[in-house]
Design a protein around this motif. Sequence first.
Motif, PDB file in Angstrom:
ATOM      1  N   ASN A 429       0.867  -1.179  -0.181  1.00 23.21           N
ATOM      2  CA  ASN A 429       0.053   0.218   0.218  1.00 23.21           C
ATOM      3  C   ASN A 429       0.934   1.014   0.102  1.00 23.21           C
ATOM      4  O   ASN A 429       1.664   1.507   0.915  1.00 23.21           O
ATOM      5  N   TRP A 430       0.880   1.985  -0.876  1.00 24.73           N
ATOM      6  CA  TRP A 430       1.583   3.125  -1.221  1.00 24.73           C
ATOM      7  C   TRP A 430       1.326   4.449  -0.480  1.00 24.73           C
ATOM      8  O   TRP A 430       1.944   5.491  -0.117  1.00 24.73           O
ATOM      9  N   LEU A 431       0.173   4.321   0.168  1.00 24.93           N
ATOM     10  CA  LEU A 431      -0.283   5.424   1.051  1.00 24.93           C
ATOM     11  C   LEU A 431       0.069   5.404   2.617  1.00 24.93           C
ATOM     12  O   LEU A 431       0.109   6.495   3.293  1.00 24.93           O
ATOM     13  N   ASN A 432       0.603   3.974   3.221  1.00 20.58           N
ATOM     14  CA  ASN A 432       0.807   4.089   4.645  1.00 20.58           C
ATOM     15  C   ASN A 432       2.183   3.118   4.562  1.00 20.58           C
ATOM     16  O   ASN A 432       2.665   3.231   5.657  1.00 20.58           O
ATOM     17  N   SER A 433       2.926   3.010   3.436  1.00 20.10           N
ATOM     18  CA  SER A 433       4.259   2.307   3.698  1.00 20.10           C
ATOM     19  C   SER A 433       5.127   3.657   3.447  1.00 20.10           C
ATOM     20  O   SER A 433       4.921   4.820   3.206  1.00 20.10           O
ATOM     21  N   ILE A 456      11.465  12.702  -9.390  1.00 23.84           N
ATOM     22  CA  ILE A 456      10.420  11.964 -10.235  1.00 23.84           C
ATOM     23  C   ILE A 456       9.607  10.940  -9.452  1.00 23.84           C
ATOM     24  O   ILE A 456       8.400  10.922  -9.521  1.00 23.84           O
ATOM     25  N   MET A 457      10.319  10.288  -8.509  1.00 18.65           N
ATOM     26  CA  MET A 457       9.838   9.460  -7.664  1.00 18.65           C
ATOM     27  C   MET A 457       8.693  10.025  -6.665  1.00 18.65           C
ATOM     28  O   MET A 457       7.647   9.458  -6.335  1.00 18.65           O
ATOM     29  N   ALA A 458       9.329  11.128  -6.282  1.00 21.21           N
ATOM     30  CA  ALA A 458       8.590  12.030  -5.151  1.00 21.21           C
ATOM     31  C   ALA A 458       7.223  12.410  -5.790  1.00 21.21           C
ATOM     32  O   ALA A 458       6.039  12.370  -5.081  1.00 21.21           O
ATOM     33  N   ASP A 459       7.403  12.730  -6.842  1.00 16.73           N
ATOM     34  CA  ASP A 459       6.327  13.378  -7.728  1.00 16.73           C
ATOM     35  C   ASP A 459       5.212  12.336  -8.044  1.00 16.73           C
ATOM     36  O   ASP A 459       3.964  12.608  -7.670  1.00 16.73           O
ATOM     37  N   ALA A 460       5.678  11.097  -8.303  1.00 16.83           N
ATOM     38  CA  ALA A 460       4.546  10.032  -8.528  1.00 16.83           C
ATOM     39  C   ALA A 460       4.019   9.580  -7.098  1.00 16.83           C
ATOM     40  O   ALA A 460       2.913   9.397  -7.101  1.00 16.83           O
ATOM     41  N   LEU A 461       4.640   9.620  -6.254  1.00 21.09           N
ATOM     42  CA  LEU A 461       3.930   9.310  -4.740  1.00 21.09           C
ATOM     43  C   LEU A 461       3.052  10.369  -4.342  1.00 21.09           C
ATOM     44  O   LEU A 461       1.858  10.301  -3.811  1.00 21.09           O
ATOM     45  N   LYS A 462       3.334  11.583  -4.798  1.00 16.46           N
ATOM     46  CA  LYS A 462       2.549  12.850  -4.345  1.00 16.46           C
ATOM     47  C   LYS A 462       1.318  12.530  -5.169  1.00 16.46           C
ATOM     48  O   LYS A 462       0.098  12.793  -4.607  1.00 16.46           O
ATOM     49  N   MET A 463       1.583  12.234  -6.549  1.00 15.17           N
ATOM     50  CA  MET A 463       0.095  12.056  -7.094  1.00 15.17           C
ATOM     51  C   MET A 463      -0.742  10.892  -6.825  1.00 15.17           C
ATOM     52  O   MET A 463      -1.765  11.132  -6.856  1.00 15.17           O
ATOM     53  N   LEU A 464      -0.230   9.786  -6.483  1.00 15.11           N
ATOM     54  CA  LEU A 464      -0.905   8.628  -5.673  1.00 15.11           C
ATOM     55  C   LEU A 464      -1.640   9.038  -4.525  1.00 15.11           C
ATOM     56  O   LEU A 464      -2.799   8.559  -4.367  1.00 15.11           O
ATOM     57  N   GLN A 465      -1.147  10.061  -3.726  1.00 15.62           N
ATOM     58  CA  GLN A 465      -1.709  10.572  -2.490  1.00 15.62           C
ATOM     59  C   GLN A 465      -2.852  11.318  -2.973  1.00 15.62           C
ATOM     60  O   GLN A 465      -3.937  11.448  -2.383  1.00 15.62           O
ATOM     61  N   THR A 466      -2.593  12.343  -3.737  1.00 13.86           N
ATOM     62  CA  THR A 466      -3.808  13.134  -4.376  1.00 13.86           C
ATOM     63  C   THR A 466      -4.863  12.432  -5.301  1.00 13.86           C
ATOM     64  O   THR A 466      -6.136  12.680  -4.780  1.00 13.86           O
ATOM     65  N   GLU A 467      -4.591  11.265  -5.733  1.00 12.28           N
ATOM     66  CA  GLU A 467      -5.666  10.460  -6.388  1.00 12.28           C
ATOM     67  C   GLU A 467      -6.408   9.911  -5.323  1.00 12.28           C
ATOM     68  O   GLU A 467      -7.959   9.752  -5.644  1.00 12.28           O
TER      69      GLU A 467
END
Length: 585
Positions: A429-433, A456-467
């Motif tokens: 789970n990318w939201l709590n890991s 770029i990986m930080a941006d991807a993680l931020k996008m997943l949280q926004t999603e």
Amino acid sequence: MITGKIIKVSGPLVVAEGMREANMFDVVRVGEMQLIGEIIEMRGDRASIQVYEETAGIGPGDVVVSTGAPLSVELGPGLITNIYDGILRPLDVMFKKYGTNITKGINEPSLDREKKWTFVPVVEKGAKLVGGDIIGTVKETAIIVHKILVPPNVEGEITEIAQGEFTVADTVAKIKTAKNEIIDLTLMQKWAVRKARPYAEKLPPNTLMTTGQRSIDALFPVPKGGTACIPGPFGSGKTVVQHQLAKWSDVDVVVYIGCGERGNEMTDVLREFPELKDPRSGYSLMERTVLIANTSDMPIAAREASVYTGITLAEYFRDMGYSVAIMADSTSRWAEALREMSGRLEEMPGEEGYPAYLTSRLAQFYERAGRVVCLGSDKREATLTAIGAVSPTGGDLADPVVQATLRIVKVFWGLDANLAYQRHFPAINWLNSYSLYKERLEPWFTENADKNWTPIMADALKMLQTESELQEIVKLVGIDALSSGDRLLLEATRSIREDFLLQDAFSIDDSFSATQKQYDLMSLIMEFYQKAAKAVENGANIEQVAQLAVREQIGRAKSIPIDKYKNEYAEISKAIDEELNGLIS
């Protein structure tokens, strides 16, 4: 010889009196069947003993004999490829001698006393050595060269050294100490499992342990010498993740502990590992693996010993200069053994009945990991990475074992049952890991992948949280309430989830993803998102953008073979420009 008599038997706990001269953690032999036990508490002349075998048939009046030594293991050639129980008894030998059921009181040595190994010395007579120096080598498997070490507490001059074939018990060298004592060195040495093996210096871990699993390497990396835990409910893929790590991680030796897990899981390991090929050498994965099996139907007390046994073996191979990974599956079952024994000792319980010292015991295990300068004149560096699975009841992350583990480890891969049910593996789970090593590993990624890796990986993680936040809005009012930019972000994050984070363990080209390929794949996804955002601003229809043919090409990009993907990715990049420009025109 210290002897006592049993006055009480309570499951795996035996209380004996007349043991005043014994010491804590001494190994004892219990009853006529000579069951193996360990003293875990002393009160006056009474010793509380946890027995590592079934205690049925043992009763008050039976004799207990102390060996006067702590629980120790034999370390030497023959460990690799073998499978042991929690106290390092060879299960294969026991099966051949005693059948399918483990007979009480078995005392089989861990290492074969008859097999001969070819010893090649690397020092000469007269050499002055210190603890940790290498005196010679043995070719243990096709992959592993076993280095014979001077014991940590020994220092002196070599007076004799042999060459040829020897058993593990034969003397291969003699050392004369400063006190004129002559010490015989054999191919094996013994070490107390509860005592960490010493090293010269501990260093900060700064090199990625490449696993080839994109959700781990890209978003939640662990370095060689780091610590990580994998909590998750039943069926979420803890064992699968550990199998993938054992196969693909760029380490030299793997120690896999099946601590209290179901017997069928260890059976799967035994069947699969010999058939799996080590991708770096082409040989069987077992050629660099040691298995410790202590399944849920074995005596519960032995679970506690299995973790210490495994970490001691890992430290031994680390001392040779190897990168070692230890997989413990699972520390929850180990903690249950602590709770069982604590309850029978009538200690004051902590949360949910676990002992108050649960966190300190877990810390003693994980703190033995690290990147170190080994003992020895050559100052060789080596790493030991500790990865523990945690099996909280119902996947509850508030479980005491999970919370105690999170206070210690620096990487948390939280597995999600919903992702597993959707067949999204690894189900991390990318939201709590999280990983607390990202900043320390940034120079490594800059040097070995790309200077833009971290952003770029930080941006991807931020996008997943926004999603995740946008999905809540969609559930309430529908997707039509979102702006074109937000809808495009949902499409881009779907690509990150399905085309990047999801991996197929049965695909040769997708089961492992090289670090550079990971970066290039994420760059391709982000390139589409950024260029599509500009196209939408210039009047392109979001529905048409979402249905572009190039999106299917991006979806298949992860399965392109490593030797062909560069050209293919360049073609996909061109197709992105062409199709988006076509929409605007």
